[in-house]
Motif scaffolding. Structure first.
Motif, PDB file in Angstrom:
ATOM      1  N   GLY A 219       2.408  -0.567  -3.830  1.00 32.37           N
ATOM      2  CA  GLY A 219       2.396  -1.778  -4.655  1.00 32.37           C
ATOM      3  C   GLY A 219       2.011  -1.470  -6.095  1.00 32.37           C
ATOM      4  O   GLY A 219       2.650  -1.954  -7.039  1.00 32.37           O
TER       5      GLY A 219
ATOM      6  N   ILE B 227       7.085  -6.563  -3.850  1.00 30.81           N
ATOM      7  CA  ILE B 227       5.741  -6.083  -4.222  1.00 30.81           C
ATOM      8  C   ILE B 227       5.642  -4.558  -4.049  1.00 30.81           C
ATOM      9  O   ILE B 227       4.915  -3.895  -4.777  1.00 30.81           O
ATOM     10  CB  ILE B 227       4.646  -6.836  -3.431  1.00 30.81           C
ATOM     11  N   THR B 228       6.389  -4.022  -3.074  1.00 30.96           N
ATOM     12  CA  THR B 228       6.464  -2.557  -2.922  1.00 30.96           C
ATOM     13  C   THR B 228       7.914  -2.090  -3.022  1.00 30.96           C
ATOM     14  O   THR B 228       8.241  -0.983  -2.601  1.00 30.96           O
ATOM     15  CB  THR B 228       5.945  -2.090  -1.541  1.00 30.96           C
TER      16      THR B 228
END
Ligand SMILES: Cc1ncc(COP(=O)(O)O)c(C=O)c1O
Length: 469
Positions: free
Chosen positions: A340, A299-300
């Motif tokens: 993100g 997600i990041t």
């Protein structure tokens, strides 16, 4: 000072680390961690300036490769503006990231609760399933990993659960769809499951109830009372436990049984999300949407800790007049949300999800060729840029390369293999008898081929160990 711009020399970092740092899943005295001082793209650099090709994206999280400038810039910009914000406030980053997740996740997955990582995403998903159904039990699988906090470790089926036993009550288990070692004893047909291709293991007379999904779940529910089960929790593709791609209509079959009994489906896409398997989320390969999806890692791209629990419109509506009885100091941390947003926009704008699908064909062909050449490789299986080589002592009997749950001396052959790869400048992730191959989605074709050639050399070490046995 070293030549690499760090304050400490490699041996100094090593000494401080040994004195003051506790590392995951290890007897500390057995460790000698490599000091790493930098990274870019698909490579990282140690304190002596040696470069390594990262064929595992660290722990299958650095999907964008190391130090992608768009994400590092977004982090720096946000850090200069607002680093911390209490859970009760609305903020642009949280809101935009929530909207982006609603856009890239399938079906009606709509609203997100932000967590610090994968384990607490799973914890909160399960709590929400219990509150909203009023039922206590969760069905999970044996060959699974869901995190190291007490609840997530209790839901985990693999031996990493043993250290928290007896654990959180109410967890019921399914056996795993694993044609190479079918837990129901069905013969291996020599063909790893691939989405969209019928699998002889789950079709026709004598189809395996475990690998078919629904029939096995139905039987377990009969003994447990389906009215007591809140959710079925699955890794869409079991990752660390050997990249078990569900055969045929497994997921749809599980979904159908869940729906019939009012049971929620939670898919843990912590490892498989954000393009890893050549789709935004692995469940899209089978057209199945869960009621709750857990996310973290990619997600990041692993740059800042973050996870998310994404819930369906129906659960979002339920939350309008029921308490979400959970919280975290750092939920939706502004810097994490900025990372993100930049990660998702980069995946989208650079077409990296589609790229993972294309590169996955090249990687899969290369690994399948290695499996054919090396006696120590029992099977190569995977999807997109998430692959596994399962190592064996004997291709006929499929005796595992190291015993199940091996530790210490029993696990030494896998350690030697990993060291042999590192000596060649190739970083691999291993677990039990599995070599996970999961390079960053930005890896160049030439780098992919270089990694396959280094892996080819490395596997001769495994072949020799098997030949000596
Ligand atoms: C499928 C899956 N779920 C959950 C987790 C736990 O995530 P974290 O380590 O961020 O808590 C992991 C970590 O490897 C994972 O692979």
């Amino acid at each position: 000072m070293t030549d690499h711009g760090e304050g400490l020399r490699g041996d100094e970092i090593r000494a401080l680390d040994r004195a003051y740092v506790v590392h995951s899943w290890s007897v500390q005295s057995a460790l000698d961690p490599l000091p790493v001082v930098g990274a870019d793209g698909a490579r990282f650099t140690d304190a002596d300036g040696r470069r390594y090709l990262d064929f595992a994206s660290q722990v299958v999280n650095v999907n964008l490769g190391h130090q992608h400038p768009r994400v590092t810039a977004a982090i720096a910009e946000q850090a200069g503006r607002l680093c911390a914000l209490g859970p009760g406030f609305a903020a642009e980053g949280r809101a935009r990231l929530g909207r982006l997740l609603a856009q890239v996740t399938p079906g009606d997955l709509t609203s997100s609760f932000f967590t610090n990582g994968g384990a607490d995403a799973v914890e909160n998903a399960v709590k929400l399933a219990r509150w909203s159904t009023g039922r206590p039990k969760i069905v999970a699988r044996y060959r699974s990993y869901h995190g190291a906090t007490a609840g997530a470790a209790s839901l985990t089926g693999d031996p990493r659960r043993w250290s928290v036993e007896p654990g959180v009550p109410g967890v019921v288990r399914l056996l795993d769809p694993y044609p190479y070692r079918c837990p129901a004893g069905h013969p291996y047909d020599g063909v790893p499951p691939v989405p969209g291709r019928p699998c002889t293991h789950v079709t026709g007379p004598g189809a395996c109830p475990v690998c078919s999904g629904g029939p096995h779940l139905e039987e377990v529910l009969r003994y447990e009372d389906p009215r007591s089960v809140a959710a079925v929790l699955l890794e869409t593709v079991a990752g660390g436990n050997g990249v078990l791609v569900p055969p045929g209509d497994y997921l749809a079959s599980i979904r159908e049984v869940c729906d019939r009994h009012g049971i929620l489906l939670i898919l843990d896409e912590v490892m498989t999300g954000f393009g890893r398997t050549g789709r935004w989320f692995a469940c899209e390969h089978w057209g199945v949407t869960p009621d709750i999806m857990t996310l973290a890692k990619g997600i990041t791209s692993g740059y800042v800790p973050l996870g998310a629990v994404v819930v369906s419109a129906r659960l979002r509506d339920w939350l309008q007049d029921h308490e979400f009885a959970s919280g975290l100091t750092s939920t939706g941390n502004p810097v994490a949300c900025a990372a993100g947003i930049a990660t998702i926009e980069t995946l989208r704008d650079e077409g990296l999800v589609e790229r993972a699908a294309v590169l996955g064909e090249r990687l899969g062909a290369g690994l399948t060729a290695l499996a054919g050449r090396h006696p120590a490789v029992g099977e190569a299986r995977g999807l997109g840029l998430l692959w596994c080589l399962e190592l064996v002592r004997d291709g006929e009997t499929r005796e595992p390369f190291v015993p199940f749950a091996a530790k210490g001396e029993a696990a030494a052959p896998m350690r030697r293999l990993k060291e042999a790869a590192m000596a060649r400048g190739l970083y691999l992730m291993t677990h039990d008898s599995f070599v996970l191959v999961a390079p960053p989605l930005v890896i160049g074709e030439d780098e992919l081929d270089e990694g396959l050639a280094l892996l080819d050399e490395t596997l001769t070490v495994a072949d020799d160990l098997v030949a000596q046995a």
